[in-house]
Design an enzyme around this catalytic site. Structure first.
Site, mmCIF file in Angstrom:
data_model
loop_
_atom_site.group_PDB
_atom_site.id
_atom_site.type_symbol
_atom_site.label_atom_id
_atom_site.label_comp_id
_atom_site.label_asym_id
_atom_site.label_seq_id
_atom_site.Cartn_x
_atom_site.Cartn_y
_atom_site.Cartn_z
ATOM 1 N N ASP A 164 0.833 -1.210 0.000
ATOM 2 C CA ASP A 164 0.000 0.000 0.000
ATOM 3 C C ASP A 164 0.864 1.254 0.000
ATOM 4 O OD1 ASP A 164 -1.861 2.087 0.633
ATOM 5 O OD2 ASP A 164 -3.183 0.613 1.558
ATOM 6 N N HIS A 195 -2.530 -0.226 -2.796
ATOM 7 C CA HIS A 195 -3.752 0.449 -2.370
ATOM 8 C C HIS A 195 -4.827 0.351 -3.448
ATOM 9 C CE1 HIS A 195 -5.857 3.356 0.193
ATOM 10 N NE2 HIS A 195 -6.282 3.928 -0.925
#
Length: 226
Positions: A164, A195
Site C-alpha cells: 500500500d 492500495h
C-alpha cells in the site's frame, strides 16, 4: 432494484445518501472521490447479495454531491483537497446518524464497509458506534488510532494491502501487532497488493485478490448480519 437518493437527518444537518436493495443494512463508506459511480456500483453489488446498501455523502459539509473519478490528475488533486478538509470526527457522527436512521426504518441489523478513507472510517465505526459488524479495505492512518481499539464491541474485518503506497510497512506492522490478539478483529493481509486493489477499473485493481477479499467480506457480513 434501482437505487435512489435519500435524505439522512444528521446531528449537524441533512445530507443525501444513495440507497438500494433490501435486507440487513450495510453502510458503504466512500473513498476520497465522493459518492461516485464506483461507490454506487458497490452498493448495487451489495444489494445483489441481499443487503440494503446505503452510501452517505460524508463530504456534504465541504461540497455536497461531489462525484470524482480516479482517472485525471485534476480529479486526484480535488480528491486530496477534500480529504485534507474532511473532519473525520464529524464524519463518524454522520455515519452513526445513518446507522440510527436505518434502524428506525426497520433494519434488523446494520453493518458498515469502507474503502480507502472509508477503510479508516470503518475502523472508527467499529470503535465509536454500535454497528453490528464492520469491514475496512486498505484503511489509511489506522495506525494513529489504535488507542481506540479497546472500544471495539462488535466484529471487525480489515483487508490490508502489503504494498500500500499510503500505508507504509511499519504502519501495517503496528496495526497487525495491535489488533491481531483482539478477539473481535479479523485481519487479511495481501502481501503483493497495492492500495485500492479492489477498485474495479483502478490502476492497482487485481481481480483475483479483489474477488478473494470480496468473498471474505460477504461471508463475514452474511454471518454477522443475517
Amino acid at each position: 432494484m434501482a437505487g435512489s437518493d435519500i435524505t439522512i437527518h444528521g446531528p449537524d444537518g441533512d445530507f443525501s445518501a444513495y440507497q438500494t436493495g433490501e435486507g440487513p443494512a450495510v453502510i458503504v463508506l466512500q473513498e476520497i472521490f465522493g459518492v461516485n459511480a464506483v461507490m454506487r456500483e458497490l452498493c448495487d453489488d451489495y444489494a445483489a447479495q441481499g443487503f440494503t446498501a446505503i452510501c452517505p455523502d460524508l463530504f456534504w459539509r465541504i461540497k455536497p454531491g461531489i462525484q470524482l473519478t480516479d482517472k485525471t490528475e485534476e480529479e486526484w488533486k480535488q480528491a486530496f483537497d477534500l480529504f485534507g478538509k474532511f473532519d473525520v470526527d464529524a464524519g463518524i457522527k454522520d455515519v452513526a446518524a445513518t446507522i440510527a436512521q436505518m434502524r428506525q426504518n426497520g433494519a434488523p441489523k446494520v453493518g458498515a464497509v469502507g474503502y480507502c478513507l472509508g477503510g479508516q472510517l470503518a475502523y472508527l465505526t467499529a470503535c465509536r458506534t454500535d454497528a453490528d459488524a464492520c469491514v475496512g479495505y486498505y484503511g489509511v492512518n489506522i495506525q494513529t488510532l489504535l488507542s481506540e481499539a479497546s472500544s471495539i464491541s462488535h466484529p471487525l474485518m480489515l483487508h490490508i494491502a502489503g504494498q500500500d503506497e499510503f500505508v507504509p510497512p511499519e504502519a501495517q506492522t503496528q496495526i497487525m501487532d495491535a489488533l491481531s490478539e483482539h478477539g473481535l478483529v479479523t485481519i487479511h493481509h495481501y502481501a503483493e497488493r497495492d492500495h485500492a486493489f479492489a477498485r474495479p477499473g483502478g490502476a492497482h485493481y487485481h481481480a483475483e485478490d479483489a474477488n478473494l477479499a470480496n468473498a471474505r467480506s460477504i461471508n463475514f457480513l452474511n454471518d454477522k448480519l443475517k
